[in-house]
Enzyme design. Structure first.
Site, PDB file in Angstrom:
ATOM      1  N   ASP A   1      -9.068  -0.320 -10.405  1.00 27.59           N
ATOM      2  CA  ASP A   1      -9.783  -0.895  -9.172  1.00 27.59           C
ATOM      3  C   ASP A   1     -11.254  -0.049  -9.046  1.00 27.59           C
ATOM      4  O   ASP A   1     -12.279  -0.331  -9.665  1.00 27.59           O
ATOM      5  CB  ASP A   1      -9.030  -0.841  -8.100  1.00 27.59           C
ATOM      6  CG  ASP A   1      -9.930  -1.644  -6.718  1.00 27.59           C
ATOM      7  OD1 ASP A   1     -11.001  -2.018  -6.986  1.00 27.59           O
ATOM      8  OD2 ASP A   1      -9.452  -1.551  -5.545  1.00 27.59           O
TER       9      ASP A   1
ATOM     10  N   GLU B   1      -1.744  -0.434  -8.749  1.00 31.66           N
ATOM     11  CA  GLU B   1      -3.221  -0.562  -8.970  1.00 31.66           C
ATOM     12  C   GLU B   1      -3.887   0.841  -8.453  1.00 31.66           C
ATOM     13  O   GLU B   1      -3.371   1.626  -7.631  1.00 31.66           O
ATOM     14  CB  GLU B   1      -3.725  -1.545  -7.819  1.00 31.66           C
ATOM     15  CG  GLU B   1      -5.121  -1.689  -8.020  1.00 31.66           C
ATOM     16  CD  GLU B   1      -5.575  -2.803  -6.876  1.00 31.66           C
ATOM     17  OE1 GLU B   1      -6.721  -2.970  -6.410  1.00 31.66           O
ATOM     18  OE2 GLU B   1      -4.648  -3.539  -6.366  1.00 31.66           O
TER      19      GLU B   1
ATOM     20  N   ASP C   1      -0.444  -0.785  -4.477  1.00 29.71           N
ATOM     21  CA  ASP C   1      -1.700  -0.252  -4.624  1.00 29.71           C
ATOM     22  C   ASP C   1      -1.781   1.214  -3.923  1.00 29.71           C
ATOM     23  O   ASP C   1      -1.774   1.248  -2.732  1.00 29.71           O
ATOM     24  CB  ASP C   1      -2.789  -1.190  -3.843  1.00 29.71           C
ATOM     25  CG  ASP C   1      -4.212  -0.569  -3.894  1.00 29.71           C
ATOM     26  OD1 ASP C   1      -4.363   0.292  -4.598  1.00 29.71           O
ATOM     27  OD2 ASP C   1      -5.032  -1.401  -3.461  1.00 29.71           O
TER      28      ASP C   1
ATOM     29  N   LYS D   1       0.883  -1.181   0.052  1.00 26.04           N
ATOM     30  CA  LYS D   1      -0.057   0.110   0.012  1.00 26.04           C
ATOM     31  C   LYS D   1       0.713   1.320  -0.042  1.00 26.04           C
ATOM     32  O   LYS D   1       1.975   1.285   0.793  1.00 26.04           O
ATOM     33  CB  LYS D   1      -0.922  -0.046   1.277  1.00 26.04           C
ATOM     34  CG  LYS D   1      -1.932  -1.086   1.187  1.00 26.04           C
ATOM     35  CD  LYS D   1      -3.015  -0.783   0.164  1.00 26.04           C
ATOM     36  CE  LYS D   1      -4.128  -1.909   0.246  1.00 26.04           C
ATOM     37  NZ  LYS D   1      -5.004  -1.680  -0.702  1.00 26.04           N
TER      38      LYS D   1
END
Length: 373
Positions: free
Chosen positions: A244, A219, A191, A162
Site C-alpha cells: 500500500d 496489507e 492492514d 486494523k
C-alpha cells in the site's frame, strides 16, 4: 472546452465513530474541495483530504498547491487536449499527490460529462457494481469482536481489520476474536499500516496461518520505504501480501513488481496523484499478472465516488475498499455512487461524469484567493 475557473472550499464532517489505525486516530474528516468550471458551463468536482502520516500533506499545503501552482497550469487550458493538461499537472509540482488528485478527478468529471457518459463507462466500463468491505478499527479485543459481529449483521462479507499498533501477540488475539465473531464465511483482510518489523510480520502471519484464521491478505506490514522487508515477508508466508504505502507512483509499482516484493497492490488516488496516474499503475500491475485493490483515505463520498468510478473501469482491480463515507455523520453529496443496504454493495447512476447533483453548501466554507491558513 476551455477551463475558465477553479474554486476552493474547506469541508469538515465529524465521524460517528473514531477511525483508529497503527498510524493515527481520526474523528473529523477534513478536506479541500475543488470546483472546476469550463466555458461551456460544465463543472467538475474533486476532493483532497490531508493525510499527514501518509502523503505528508496538510490543509495548508493542499490549498497552496492548488491555488498557487496548479491553478496557473490549468486555467485557459483546453480539455480537447486533455493528455497535455494531465502531463502539465503531473510536472507542475513534485509530490503533493492529494492536491493533484483532486484537480485530476474534477477534470475527469468534466470530460465524462462532455462525453455524456458516467465516468466509469468513459474510462472503460468494465463493471457496474462492486462489493464493499468495512474496516474494524484497532481497539481492545472485546470492542473489535463486537464491531465485527455488528458489521456482519449489517451485511458485510468482507472485513478489513486494523492491526500493528501493539505487539504482534496482541494482534493475533484480536484477529482470532474477530474470526470467531465473524464466522468462517466472512473474508478477513489485515492492514498493519507499517506497524510490524519483517521478522514480527513473518512470525505473526505464520502463527495465524497455523491457527487456521484464514486471512485473505495482509496489507503493508512493514514501513513503506523498506521494499526488501516486504519481499522478505512475501517469500516466507503463504498468505498474500499487499503493498500500500510502498506504492505511490508507477516507478514504485514497477520496483515492487519486478522484485516480486508483494502479491497485490493497493491503489489510492491520493497516493497516485489522481485517476490518470492510477490507470498507469493498474496497467502495469496487469502486465505482471498482479491484481489490485482500490482504497481511500478518510474521504467524503466525493473523493470515494471518483475512486469507485476508476475501480469499476479496470479489469486489474478486483478488490474495493470504499467504506469511509459510511463512517461520517452525514453525506456531503446529492448524487454520486449509491450504497445498497448498509453499504456492502456499490452501484452507479446513469448520470454523466461523477453523477454529482450538488454538494451541500452547509459543509463548504469558501476559501478566498487571498485567504491563508
Amino acid at each position: 472546452m476551455k477551463i475558465v475557473d477553479l474554486e476552493l472550499y474547506h469541508s469538515s464532517i465529524p465521524l460517528h465513530t473514531p477511525f483508529k489505525t497503527a498510524l493515527r486516530t481520526v474523528t473529523i474528516a477534513e478536506s479541500i474541495v475543488v470546483k472546476i468550471t469550463c466555458d461551456n458551463g460544465i463543472t467538475g468536482w474533486g476532493e483532497a483530504p490531508p493525510t499527514h502520516v501518509i502523503t505528508g500533506e496538510s490543509l495548508a499545503s493542499i490549498h497552496y498547491a492548488m491555488d498557487k501552482v496548479l491553478r496557473p497550469v490549468i486555467i485557459d487550458a483546453s480539455l480537447c487536449s486533455y493528455a497535455a493538461v494531465f502531463a502539465r499537472l503531473e510536472k507542475a509540482i513534485t509530490g503533493n499527490t492529494s492536491a493533484k488528485a483532486a484537480v485530476d478527478m474534477a477534470l475527469y468529471d468534466c470530460l465524462a460529462q462532455a462525453a455524456e457518459q458516467p465516468l466509469y463507462q468513459y474510462l472503460g466500463g468494465y463493471r457496474s457494481q462492486m462489493e464493499n468491505d468495512y474496516t474494524v478499527s484497532v481497539n481492545e479485543t472485546e470492542q473489535m469482536e463486537q464491531d465485527a459481529k455488528l458489521y456482519k449483521e449489517n451485511g458485510f462479507r468482507i472485513l478489513k481489520v486494523k492491526v500493528g499498533k501493539d505487539p504482534a501477540e496482541k494482534d493475533i488475539e484480536r484477529v482470532a476474536a474477530v474470526r470467531k465473531a465473524a464466522g468462517e464465511d466472512v473474508l478477513i483482510r489485515l492492514d498493519a499500516n507499517q506497524g510490524w518489523t519483517a521478522k514480527e510480520a513473518v512470525k505473526a502471519i505464520t502463527q495465524m496461518e497455523e491457527l487456521g484464521l484464514n486471512l485473505e491478505l495482509v496489507e503493508q506490514p512493514v514501513p513503506a520505504h523498506d521494499v526488501q522487508a516486504l519481499k522478505y515477508i512475501t517469500e516466507r508466508t503463504t498468505t498474500p501480501i499487499m503493498a500500500d504505502e510502498a506504492v505511490f507512483s508507477t516507478q514504485d509499482a514497477r520496483r515492487v513488481l519486478e522484485m516480486g516484493a508483494a502479491d497485490l497492490i493497493n491503489i489510492k488516488l491520493m497516493k497516485s496523484g489522481g485517476i490518470h496516474q492510477a490507470i498507469k499503475i493498474a496497467n502495469l500491475a496487469q502486465d505482471f499478472g498482479v491484481s489490485c485493490m482500490v482504497g481511500s483515505m478518510i474521504e467524503t463520498k466525493l473523493g470515494i465516488t471518483a475512486a469507485a468510478h476508476f475501480a469499476a473501469s479496470h479489469p486489474a482491480v478486483t478488490r474495493f475498499d470504499f467504506d469511509a463515507p459510511l463512517m461520517l455523520s452525514d453525506d456531503i453529496l446529492e448524487g454520486g455512487i449509491q450504497y445498497q443496504g448498509k453499504g456492502n454493495q456499490i452501484t452507479f447512476s446513469n448520470q454523466s461524469g461523477l453523477g454529482i447533483k450538488s454538494v451541500k453548501k452547509a459543509y463548504l466554507q469558501t476559501i478566498k484567493r487571498e485567504g491563508s491558513w
